[in-house]
Enzyme design. Structure first.
Site, PDB file in Angstrom:
ATOM      1  CG  ASP A   1     -10.486 -35.650  -0.821  1.00 57.81           C
ATOM      2  OD1 ASP A   1     -11.289 -34.712  -0.989  1.00 57.81           O
ATOM      3  OD2 ASP A   1      -9.352 -35.659  -1.320  1.00 57.81           O
TER       4      ASP A   1
ATOM      5  CE1 TYR B   1      -9.004 -27.015  -6.923  1.00 59.28           C
ATOM      6  CE2 TYR B   1      -8.079 -26.279  -4.834  1.00 59.28           C
ATOM      7  CZ  TYR B   1      -8.087 -27.165  -5.888  1.00 59.28           C
ATOM      8  OH  TYR B   1      -7.197 -28.200  -5.906  1.00 59.28           O
ATOM      9  CE  LYS B   2     -11.351 -30.630  -6.950  1.00 56.73           C
ATOM     10  NZ  LYS B   2     -10.807 -30.586  -8.319  1.00 56.73           N
TER      11      LYS B   2
ATOM     12  CG  PHE C   1      -6.921 -36.234  -6.611  1.00 55.66           C
ATOM     13  CD1 PHE C   1      -7.191 -35.995  -7.958  1.00 55.66           C
ATOM     14  CD2 PHE C   1      -6.134 -35.327  -5.928  1.00 55.66           C
ATOM     15  CE1 PHE C   1      -6.700 -34.857  -8.603  1.00 55.66           C
ATOM     16  CE2 PHE C   1      -5.645 -34.184  -6.562  1.00 55.66           C
ATOM     17  CZ  PHE C   1      -5.929 -33.958  -7.904  1.00 55.66           C
TER      18      PHE C   1
ATOM     19  NE  ARG D   1     -12.331 -33.895 -14.235  1.00 55.84           N
ATOM     20  CZ  ARG D   1     -11.734 -33.498 -13.100  1.00 55.84           C
ATOM     21  NH1 ARG D   1     -11.601 -34.350 -12.088  1.00 55.84           N
ATOM     22  NH2 ARG D   1     -11.239 -32.288 -12.988  1.00 55.84           N
TER      23      ARG D   1
END
Lengths: 418, 418
Positions: B203, B228-229, B132, B377
């Site tokens: 991560d 926040y996911k 990422f 996605r």
């Protein structure tokens, strides 16, 4: 609080000052608990009335209904720059010189590492002992991390200006001291730093939203500050960063996160810093905190910061006068500068029983705070305090001191946060 | 969506699976906009019903009425540890091994600098290209900041395990890849790192709240992740940090802020790190963000993470099957591992017109996201998605592809955030 015998200042005289105060209507912009006199807006600012609705809207409409689309449709992605631009006029910066990100501590880390990068041949970062602890700790952390690259020098206030020399990469100071409220002469220190080829980094945590600052007029390099004190952004509100335009393209951030990338949504492997102050962003910004901060800053729209500063200082002057006349029987020592122009918007007194006295005051509905080892600190927030509050607060303090009620053991139980 | 001719999987068969789904009632814990199928909970999780009330309470009661006292009376000061302790069981950590602070990017900086400090004789930090972006950028920032002290090595996935050697200080990987959803074998990589005397930093941004993780069972050292996911903490929610108990006293934070001090309210000049994971705190925590994150995590109370993982993967399997059978006329290529056990809780397909197709899908009320250059996605969040949603989403995708409507120029206008 009964009638007053002393002719001037009297409670009535202070009420008369409130009647003439051009900022008085702003008090209506805040939700203040009835019966409370809040002299701790320099630790956590009061709740603006518009904030609850604004935060609720962000939660229900923007997050709940808009979901991930709100990064675009409600311009979440622009919030750090938009809110920064609203802070800019409060501190004498241009809109494109300020951005909101992270915490004050994290931003200090960025700016000091960045300043070291601008002065590759210099090792010394200079500050004063007794600076706000997190400032000192962050600098110690940088020195530990960078080893021989950095030497942290602490010099007492009286010697500090002379200690800025050709070895100094950056001088880091808090403009208004968190305990004493003493102001550094930002213009003189900045000019001295520049003459010696150093940068000045200013922590404006106790300044922004209270004093009339003109960063560009004094030629400031880098600055940062707190969102939750005089800016009324809420508990742990995000912090702001100022980078003078002339440094923006040269200043690197050590915290090279994706929001500081020139094109974060290209998802490329190589870091390329965003132009301007936006490269001081790091991770994904916290939108709830930003929304509350924006609502707090919106209260300042159209407000003259000169009037704000004048009122805050006048409240402080009135407080000092009243404490020294009406509480003269108590063992209180003024810790703040008496001279108005050398003070920020809070006032501190020392007392050996400071902790217990503050707890007793809070118990009576006058909220200030205590700073170890013996300091009673009172903040005067010009947007929502009245001159009559100063009178009433001092009368309450007088009552606490005269009765000796603070000696009750319940006022000496230490809380986690003092 | 009409009746289906294909016998199995059919829409009815998927409805039947929903009827047997033990997690199905959890959908009622979320405020989902009617008519929308939300397949982007891996970018921003949906709004839990309890969040608005909880955030409103923090604003009105805790901040507005409690003011600065709420640091004690509402235990704001304990929130980073309290919320961390609630995340711990979701990732197989002990309560005292997790704390919430800052952003994912900032926490990665802390942990990697800290890991380098634990391996003073080693220079190499190792990761994969295509990680990422913020992970790569933060590592590049560390390398820039620390100069010769650090060498950043990027090795492709197939070569990475072998590249962990006696020069490696730390290997830094994202457990579930943000594009492909491919999982690293955390146990094997961690074991390899330990055999070579290196540390592994994970991560967990696309893992926490979606997969059943047992950090302590695999002997994990350090980890961090996103709030926040799948944790449904709200836009820009704060991040969490995991430090295995055995490293807590040795691991230094380069961001030595006052909230990580052993006694922050003693206001002393010298930094002394707090015991345990609390030293990973830095500045004053953002209480609104923490409150929303806590409300999101509270939805997981009593939920079996094994069931969560199984459902998310089953949703992904069903999606792959349906896309490959019902959209077989289109030029879609599976980018995610077909093998269930190698995948996280999202599925990606490539298409040359991926951006426009995603915009057209969103226009029809199916929200996924696009990742440059050509990836569609789709995230499958087990707490609020149904099997029937998978059917309906694929039918919508089929309609977009069959009609060619995505070729309309309005679907090719690039937004700031993709």
């Amino acid at each position: 609080v009964g009638a007053v015998s002393k002719p001037d200042p009297s409670r009535d005289a202070l009420i008369a000052r409130d009647a003439l105060d051009p900022l008085a209507p702003l008090r209506e912009s805040f939700d203040l608990p009835p019966g409370l006199i809040y002299l701790d807006g320099n630790s956590l600012g009061a709740l603006p009335k518009r904030t609850a609705a604004r935060v609720g809207e962000v939660v229900d409409i923007e997050w709940g209904a808009g979901l991930v689309r709100s990064w675009n449709t409600h311009d979440w992605i622009g919030a750090p720059g938009r809110v920064g631009a609203k802070i800019a006029p409060l501190i004498g910066a241009a809109a494109h010189e300020v951005v909101v990100a992270d915490s004050t501590s994290v931003n200090l880390f960025k700016l000091v590492c960045g300043a070291l990068g601008l002065r590759p041949d210099r090792r010394v970062i200079l500050t004063e002992p007794g600076n706000f602890p997190t400032d000192l700790y962050v600098l110690q952390g940088i020195a530990n991390l960078l080893g021989n690259r950095v030497e942290l020098r602490l010099r007492p206030r009286a010697e500090l200006a002379d200690a800025i020399d050709e070895e100094t990469a950056a001088v880091i100071l808090t403009h208004v001291h968190y305990k004493t409220a003493e102001r550094w002469p930002m213009d003189e220190i900045t000019a001295r730093a520049h003459r010696r080829g150093a940068l000045a980094v200013w922590d404006l945590s106790h300044t922004a939203g209270a004093l009339a600052l003109d960063l560009n007029a004094v030629g400031a390099d880098l600055a940062l500050g707190c969102g939750y004190k005089y800016l009324n952004g809420g508990p742990g509100a995000p912090s702001f960063v100022f980078v003078a335009e002339r440094w923006q393209e040269a200043l690197a951030s050590p915290l090279a996160g994706w929001m500081g990338h020139a094109a974060p949504f290209d998802f490329v492997d190589d870091y390329r810093p965003a132009p301007g102050v936006r490269r001081q962003l790091c991770g994904t910004p916290g939108i709830l905190g930003l929304a509350a901060l924006e609502a707090g800053i919106d209260v300042f729209a159209g407000v003259d910061m000169g009037e704000v500063e004048a009122k805050g200082l006048a409240l402080g002057d009135a407080f000092i006068d009243l404490v020294e006349t009406r509480c003269d029987f108590a063992n209180l020592t003024l810790e703040s500068p008496r001279e108005t122009a050398r003070r920020g918007s809070h006032v501190s007194f020392r007392h050996p029983d400071g902790y217990a006295i503050m707890q007793a005051l809070i118990d009576r509905g006058v909220i200030g705070d205590f700073r170890a080892p013996d300091i009673l600190r009172f903040g005067f927030t010009p947007l929502y305090l009245r001159f009559v509050d100063v009178w009433d607060a001092v009368e309450t303090l007088r009552g606490v001191l005269a009765s000796g009620e603070y000696r009750d053991p319940r006022f000496n139980r230490r809380a986690a946060v003092t």
